[in-house]
Motif scaffolding. Sequence first.
Motif, PDB file in Angstrom:
ATOM      1  N   LYS A 226      -3.866  -5.737  -7.131  1.00 35.17           N
ATOM      2  CA  LYS A 226      -2.918  -5.454  -8.221  1.00 35.17           C
ATOM      3  C   LYS A 226      -1.729  -6.403  -8.150  1.00 35.17           C
ATOM      4  O   LYS A 226      -1.202  -6.818  -9.170  1.00 35.17           O
ATOM      5  CB  LYS A 226      -2.499  -3.988  -8.248  1.00 35.17           C
ATOM      6  CG  LYS A 226      -1.641  -3.477  -7.128  1.00 35.17           C
ATOM      7  CD  LYS A 226      -1.186  -2.049  -7.458  1.00 35.17           C
ATOM      8  CE  LYS A 226      -0.514  -1.368  -6.293  1.00 35.17           C
ATOM      9  NZ  LYS A 226      -0.009  -0.046  -6.644  1.00 35.17           N
ATOM     10  N   ARG A 245     -11.130   5.101   3.051  1.00 36.75           N
ATOM     11  CA  ARG A 245     -10.463   4.982   4.351  1.00 36.75           C
ATOM     12  C   ARG A 245     -11.282   5.698   5.405  1.00 36.75           C
ATOM     13  O   ARG A 245     -11.599   6.878   5.266  1.00 36.75           O
ATOM     14  CB  ARG A 245      -9.041   5.551   4.289  1.00 36.75           C
ATOM     15  CG  ARG A 245      -8.193   4.743   3.326  1.00 36.75           C
ATOM     16  CD  ARG A 245      -6.765   5.214   3.196  1.00 36.75           C
ATOM     17  NE  ARG A 245      -6.172   4.518   2.046  1.00 36.75           N
ATOM     18  CZ  ARG A 245      -4.931   4.684   1.578  1.00 36.75           C
ATOM     19  NH1 ARG A 245      -4.132   5.526   2.166  1.00 36.75           N
ATOM     20  NH2 ARG A 245      -4.514   4.002   0.532  1.00 36.75           N
ATOM     21  N   ASP A 261      -3.513   4.046  -9.788  1.00 34.90           N
ATOM     22  CA  ASP A 261      -2.857   2.900  -9.182  1.00 34.90           C
ATOM     23  C   ASP A 261      -2.168   2.115 -10.293  1.00 34.90           C
ATOM     24  O   ASP A 261      -2.744   1.939 -11.375  1.00 34.90           O
ATOM     25  CB  ASP A 261      -3.920   2.039  -8.478  1.00 34.90           C
ATOM     26  CG  ASP A 261      -3.288   0.975  -7.613  1.00 34.90           C
ATOM     27  OD1 ASP A 261      -2.325   1.298  -6.901  1.00 34.90           O
ATOM     28  OD2 ASP A 261      -3.744  -0.184  -7.661  1.00 34.90           O
ATOM     29  N   ASN A 358       3.936   0.234   3.809  1.00 37.29           N
ATOM     30  CA  ASN A 358       3.194  -0.802   3.113  1.00 37.29           C
ATOM     31  C   ASN A 358       3.774  -2.157   3.520  1.00 37.29           C
ATOM     32  O   ASN A 358       4.968  -2.391   3.325  1.00 37.29           O
ATOM     33  CB  ASN A 358       3.385  -0.566   1.597  1.00 37.29           C
ATOM     34  CG  ASN A 358       2.466  -1.392   0.755  1.00 37.29           C
ATOM     35  OD1 ASN A 358       2.077  -2.493   1.151  1.00 37.29           O
ATOM     36  ND2 ASN A 358       2.111  -0.887  -0.409  1.00 37.29           N
ATOM     37  N   GLY A 397       5.080   4.330  -3.619  1.00 38.07           N
ATOM     38  CA  GLY A 397       5.005   2.921  -4.001  1.00 38.07           C
ATOM     39  C   GLY A 397       6.270   2.217  -3.606  1.00 38.07           C
ATOM     40  O   GLY A 397       7.112   2.786  -2.894  1.00 38.07           O
ATOM     41  N   SER A 398       6.401   0.989  -4.073  1.00 35.98           N
ATOM     42  CA  SER A 398       7.591   0.216  -3.699  1.00 35.98           C
ATOM     43  C   SER A 398       7.724  -1.012  -4.587  1.00 35.98           C
ATOM     44  O   SER A 398       6.802  -1.367  -5.317  1.00 35.98           O
ATOM     45  CB  SER A 398       7.489  -0.238  -2.236  1.00 35.98           C
ATOM     46  OG  SER A 398       6.379  -1.102  -2.076  1.00 35.98           O
ATOM     47  N   ILE A 442       3.149   1.742  -7.799  1.00 40.17           N
ATOM     48  CA  ILE A 442       3.003   3.054  -7.160  1.00 40.17           C
ATOM     49  C   ILE A 442       1.524   3.428  -7.183  1.00 40.17           C
ATOM     50  O   ILE A 442       0.752   2.854  -7.962  1.00 40.17           O
ATOM     51  CB  ILE A 442       3.834   4.114  -7.922  1.00 40.17           C
ATOM     52  CG1 ILE A 442       4.079   5.380  -7.098  1.00 40.17           C
ATOM     53  CG2 ILE A 442       3.173   4.479  -9.252  1.00 40.17           C
ATOM     54  CD1 ILE A 442       5.131   6.306  -7.670  1.00 40.17           C
TER      55      ILE A 442
HETATM   56  N1  ASP Z   1      -1.228   0.894  -2.223  1.00 42.56           N
HETATM   57  C1  ASP Z   1      -0.309   1.921  -1.850  1.00 42.56           C
HETATM   58  C2  ASP Z   1      -1.082   3.089  -1.256  1.00 42.56           C
HETATM   59  O1  ASP Z   1      -2.283   3.185  -1.399  1.00 42.56           O
HETATM   60  C3  ASP Z   1       0.498   2.430  -2.983  1.00 42.56           C
HETATM   61  C4  ASP Z   1       1.459   1.420  -3.546  1.00 42.56           C
HETATM   62  O2  ASP Z   1       2.371   0.994  -2.803  1.00 42.56           O
HETATM   63  O3  ASP Z   1       1.335   1.092  -4.714  1.00 42.56           O
HETATM   64  O4  ASP Z   1      -0.492   3.965  -0.663  1.00 42.56           O
END
Ligand code: ASP
Length: 500
Positions: A226, A245, A261, A358, A397-398, A442
């Motif tokens: 992304k 995971r 996402d 992250n 998210g960030s 996020i």
């Molecule tokens: N990829 C991150 C997660 O799966 C979420 C993000 O920071 O957008 O937790």
Amino acid sequence: MSLSCAGAEIVFWFFLSYADCIILHMARTQITDTTKKIGEIVDIYGWVAVRRDHGKIIFIDVRDRSGVVQVVLGPWSGEALYAQAQDLRSEWVVHVQGLVKERPANLVNPDVPTGTIEIEARELTVINQSKTSPFPLDTDGYAINEELRMQYRYLDLRRPRLLRNLMARHRIIKHIRDYLDREGFCEVETPILTKSTPEGARDYVVPSRLYAGKFFALPQSPQQYKQLLMAGGIEKYFQIARCFRDEDTRGDRQPEFTQLDLEMSFVEREDVMRLNEALLIDIVTTLFPEKKIQEIPFPRLTYKEAMETYGTDRPDLRKDKNDPHLLAFAWVIDFPFFEKVEDKKVYHPGEQWTFTHNPFSAPRPEHMAWLMGKEHIGEILTTQYDVALNGFEIGGGSIRNHQPEALEKVFEIMGYAKETVTANFGHMLEAFTYGTPSHGGIAWGLDRLCTLLLNEPNIREVIAFPKTGDAKDLMMQAPAELEEKQLRELHIAIDEKIKK
Ligand code: ASP
């Protein structure tokens, strides 16, 4: 002349049979619609829920996706039809043609939406028979052994509660898609076969047949893709994304789960939080009007405040925990960027420091200098924002580090060797040297959100085909062994010690 006549005739016949098809197709009446057809002959299709023999009268409750209706047969039905009805068993699949009749007032069943009518059968066709179900399907199912429910999940799904859950999940996802579409987002699918990179959890890996000794990995999240979509100028991306995971059993987790996402270019933390808050409120008010959101705008706590006041970074702020319809959303912000490795029991190839959330996050702007100077490492705060609901983390998210130098510093602090960084994240660092915009995003845990909105006790109740807590699919019997030939093709030898 005669030719064109024949032509017209053919067209006419074609038209007729086409019209027939439409009529045949339209002939099915959904069970809940039968109440609108009093005095009409209807065709219903579904499953025998129960058959009750009352001497001269037989009642059959027929169920389809929309509901249940009572079909009735008696001496007036004729012997052949009556005998046919006597053979019916639960879960047989039937087509019933019959007359919709209003019930006399004293026989109305107010507990069933079709309780004002019944269907007097005129014709009955058995589409398929069924063995006896290993468990009842007319209860909520909570008391039934869950492993058995999973083994026969296709039967379990016939349970009205499960059907309701899947329908609600569909509506939530559709609502998200429509909302984000209106906001100018583009849904993009990202690869499932990708590369193993140290991102926090253990990867599921897929051996390559064409390249001996090499492996794909299933994505833990579409995080890198992304961000690369932002480098690609997409600006507003989202995806209902499957993530994988390979973690040891940890309570209510699934090896594969679904995220909403999302990523946006040229945004600040505030923009992402505002959009997501508005979307969450819109889902609740539109699809779950019976629910009450405790506080709007959602309260915000720093990580420090949350830990000091509630001892957790996903506090349950509900004022009344007995109210099943109360939703207490809360944002948690200002998390530490790094923590000592020994504090975090996750797979991690580096030394000493690791990221809390992250590795791609940017620090708070006022801490960028510390990151670049590798100073006050334990005090650097990240732009991470998490959203909690009734004590569960439902998203996080960030804002990202779009400067390659800053991202490199994160990896340096975590003690990754230069070669490790190049091998795992070289493509990201490279992309950031080609004019990558500032960006942030996020991801929501969609299974968890659905679980909470539907007041279910665990995420398996809102997933069509969930795995067990110890990562098995009991219906498909996966994971499973492979044929010798497949193993050879994949250049895999199974350790003698684990062979049976
Ligand atoms: N990829 C991150 C997660 O799966 C979420 C993000 O920071 O957008 O937790």
